[in-house]
Write a protein that holds these residues in place. Structure first.
Motif, PDB file in Angstrom:
ATOM      1  N   MET A   1       0.889  -1.224   0.113  1.00 14.08           N
ATOM      2  CA  MET A   1       0.112  -0.037   0.113  1.00 14.08           C
ATOM      3  C   MET A   1       1.094   1.188   0.022  1.00 14.08           C
ATOM      4  SD  MET A   1      -3.015  -1.056   2.772  1.00 14.08           S
ATOM      5  CE  MET A   1      -3.847   0.539   2.674  1.00 14.08           C
ATOM      6  N   ASP A   2       0.332   2.415  -0.661  1.00 10.84           N
ATOM      7  CA  ASP A   2       0.972   3.731  -0.565  1.00 10.84           C
ATOM      8  C   ASP A   2       0.177   4.482   0.419  1.00 10.84           C
ATOM      9  OD1 ASP A   2       2.204   6.009  -0.951  1.00 10.84           O
ATOM     10  OD2 ASP A   2       1.492   6.365  -3.260  1.00 10.84           O
ATOM     11  N   THR A   3       0.661   4.482   1.596  1.00  9.22           N
ATOM     12  CA  THR A   3      -0.117   5.278   2.639  1.00  9.22           C
ATOM     13  C   THR A   3       0.259   6.747   2.908  1.00  9.22           C
ATOM     14  OG1 THR A   3       1.293   4.366   4.459  1.00  9.22           O
ATOM     15  CG2 THR A   3      -0.559   3.035   3.770  1.00  9.22           C
ATOM     16  N   GLY A   4       1.849   6.686   2.366  1.00  9.66           N
ATOM     17  CA  GLY A   4       2.246   8.008   2.618  1.00  9.66           C
ATOM     18  C   GLY A   4       2.852   8.276   3.968  1.00  9.66           C
ATOM     19  N   ILE A   5       2.851   7.265   5.017  1.00 11.29           N
ATOM     20  CA  ILE A   5       3.373   7.266   6.231  1.00 11.29           C
ATOM     21  C   ILE A   5       4.581   6.886   6.098  1.00 11.29           C
ATOM     22  CG2 ILE A   5       3.261   6.322   8.533  1.00 11.29           C
ATOM     23  CD1 ILE A   5       0.148   6.116   7.840  1.00 11.29           C
ATOM     24  N   GLU A   6       5.844   7.747   6.438  1.00  8.48           N
ATOM     25  CA  GLU A   6       7.069   7.317   6.175  1.00  8.48           C
ATOM     26  C   GLU A   6       7.588   6.175   7.196  1.00  8.48           C
ATOM     27  OE1 GLU A   6      11.670   9.317   5.485  1.00  8.48           O
ATOM     28  OE2 GLU A   6       9.700  10.617   5.740  1.00  8.48           O
TER      29      GLU A   6
ATOM     30  N   ARG B   1      -3.579   6.233  -3.745  1.00  7.86           N
ATOM     31  CA  ARG B   1      -3.933   5.827  -5.102  1.00  7.86           C
ATOM     32  C   ARG B   1      -5.447   5.594  -5.119  1.00  7.86           C
ATOM     33  NH1 ARG B   1       0.734   1.582  -6.274  1.00  7.86           N
ATOM     34  NH2 ARG B   1      -0.357   0.856  -4.257  1.00  7.86           N
ATOM     35  N   PHE B   2      -5.928   5.475  -4.294  1.00  8.63           N
ATOM     36  CA  PHE B   2      -7.517   5.137  -4.133  1.00  8.63           C
ATOM     37  C   PHE B   2      -8.461   6.052  -3.407  1.00  8.63           C
ATOM     38  CE2 PHE B   2      -5.092   1.321  -5.375  1.00  8.63           C
ATOM     39  CZ  PHE B   2      -5.881   0.797  -6.446  1.00  8.63           C
ATOM     40  N   ASN B   3      -7.762   7.112  -2.858  1.00  4.66           N
ATOM     41  CA  ASN B   3      -8.650   8.198  -2.248  1.00  4.66           C
ATOM     42  C   ASN B   3      -9.748   8.577  -2.769  1.00  4.66           C
ATOM     43  OD1 ASN B   3      -7.018   7.864  -0.097  1.00  4.66           O
ATOM     44  ND2 ASN B   3      -5.774   9.582  -0.498  1.00  4.66           N
ATOM     45  N   GLY B   4     -10.894   9.118  -2.207  1.00  7.94           N
ATOM     46  CA  GLY B   4     -11.969   9.607  -2.724  1.00  7.94           C
ATOM     47  C   GLY B   4     -13.010   8.731  -3.066  1.00  7.94           C
ATOM     48  N   TYR B   5     -13.080   7.640  -2.882  1.00  8.72           N
ATOM     49  CA  TYR B   5     -14.014   6.557  -3.414  1.00  8.72           C
ATOM     50  C   TYR B   5     -14.760   6.154  -2.006  1.00  8.72           C
ATOM     51  CZ  TYR B   5     -11.630   6.284  -7.741  1.00  8.72           C
ATOM     52  OH  TYR B   5     -10.991   6.791  -9.141  1.00  8.72           O
ATOM     53  N   GLY B   6     -14.499   6.500  -1.000  1.00  6.11           N
ATOM     54  CA  GLY B   6     -15.331   6.093   0.296  1.00  6.11           C
ATOM     55  C   GLY B   6     -14.879   4.961   0.770  1.00  6.11           C
ATOM     56  N   TYR B   7     -13.766   4.272   0.453  1.00  2.00           N
ATOM     57  CA  TYR B   7     -13.306   2.805   0.822  1.00  2.00           C
ATOM     58  C   TYR B   7     -13.201   3.001   2.293  1.00  2.00           C
ATOM     59  CZ  TYR B   7     -12.897   2.022  -4.263  1.00  2.00           C
ATOM     60  OH  TYR B   7     -13.067   1.616  -5.421  1.00  2.00           O
ATOM     61  N   ALA B   8     -12.444   3.997   2.826  1.00  2.99           N
ATOM     62  CA  ALA B   8     -12.205   4.036   4.435  1.00  2.99           C
ATOM     63  C   ALA B   8     -13.323   4.199   5.112  1.00  2.99           C
ATOM     64  CB  ALA B   8     -11.311   5.220   4.781  1.00  2.99           C
TER      65      ALA B   8
END
Length: 298
Positions: free
Chosen positions: A19-24, A75-82
């Motif tokens: 996953m590309d979470t952006g958390i370093e 890469r999958f933000n904005g679709y309400g998956y969370a």
């Protein structure tokens, strides 16, 4: 495109790492196994076999579940998956009849996480600073430390009066406060925690050991006069230095302070006040009513 939500196990580490979470620097890979066993659960939402969102919960005192570990692939933000996944996880947490309350604790400035929690029906309870210090001497006055309480019945009398009967939020662990109830205070915990009361028996204090990133003496004191009570900080200091000697590492005193309590601290106080956390939650009765209205349960 196929979409499934399922429980994760230790073999799913590779899905999380992809996953590309952006958390370093994320702590989750180091304890992934622990988060999928015992009283901990993790779930993933998958699109065509690729995990795009992850969340889970942990159970405390057999009656409370805390949601957390929400991670999303950018890469999958904005679709309400969370939101979809968190709603699923909340409902899974309530499935055991023993769970009476489900909540989540998130930083005050994490607005996206708060929107997710509100969408799934959780409401805010309280905002708390995890106030930290390594220097209890600022508030010490030379008074005698308070008297230890060893009698289990007396310990329960204090927590029943100030937490179980009122439903006031109790800091069960660092980062994990819960609304008080009789179920929250198990005998094993009460025996392990150190209780003290002042000479007039009008105030009490709980100190307990916790470890997250660092070692903590977690001090619980349900009044606003933390800088004014003679002997309070002598008691905390004695337990703190004893713990510090045992850990020989970064060790702090942790006190959970409301925004109002933090604002009334005197000038020159010794606390670090990191960004506060907001506790959200929902009880079983409210959840069941909403779920019935939505046709989710019979």
């Amino acid at each position: 495109m196929s979409k499934i939500i399922r429980m994760l196990d230790s073999s799913d580490t590779t899905h999380f790492e992809a996953m590309d979470t952006g958390i370093e620097f994320d702590y989750i890979p180091h304890i992934f196994d622990k988060l999928t066993t015992g009283d901990n659960r993790l779930y993933g939402l998958f699109l065509d076999g690729q995990m795009v969102s992850m969340s889970g919960y942990s159970i405390y005192s057999s009656r409370y579940a805390m949601l957390g570990r929400l991670r999303s692939d950018r890469r999958f933000n904005g679709y309400g998956y969370a939101t979809e996944l968190m709603a699923y996880v909340m409902n899974e947490a309530f499935k055991p009849g023993s769970i009476h309350w489900v909540g989540a604790n998130t930083e005050e400035d994490n607005l996206p996480a708060q929107r997710v929690l509100e969408r799934i029906g959780l409401t805010p309870y309280v905002t708390l600073h995890g106030a930290l210090t390594k220097d209890p001497s600022t508030f010490e006055s030379g008074a005698h430390p308070w008297q230890p309480i060893t009698d289990l019945a007396r310990k329960r009398e204090w927590v029943d009066k100030y937490y179980a009967q009122t439903g006031a939020v109790f800091p069960y662990e660092c980062y994990y406060p819960f609304p008080g109830s009789t179920d929250l205070f198990q005998d094993d915990d009460l025996k392990q925690w150190s209780f003290y009361e002042n000479a007039s028996q009008t105030r009490f204090l709980i100190t307990k050991y916790d470890q997250k990133k660092h070692h903590y003496l977690h001090a619980v004191y349900p009044w606003h006069d933390i800088a004014l009570q003679p002997g309070l900080w002598e008691t905390i200091a004695r337990d703190y230095w004893e713990l510090k000697q045992k850990t020989d590492d970064d060790t702090y005193i942790w006190m959970d302070l409301t925004r109002e309590e933090a604002q009334t601290l005197p000038a020159g106080h010794p606390f670090e006040l990191p960004s506060p956390w907001v506790l959200y939650g929902i009880n079983r009765v409210t959840w069941k009513g909403k779920a019935n209205s939505a046709g989710m349960i019979g």
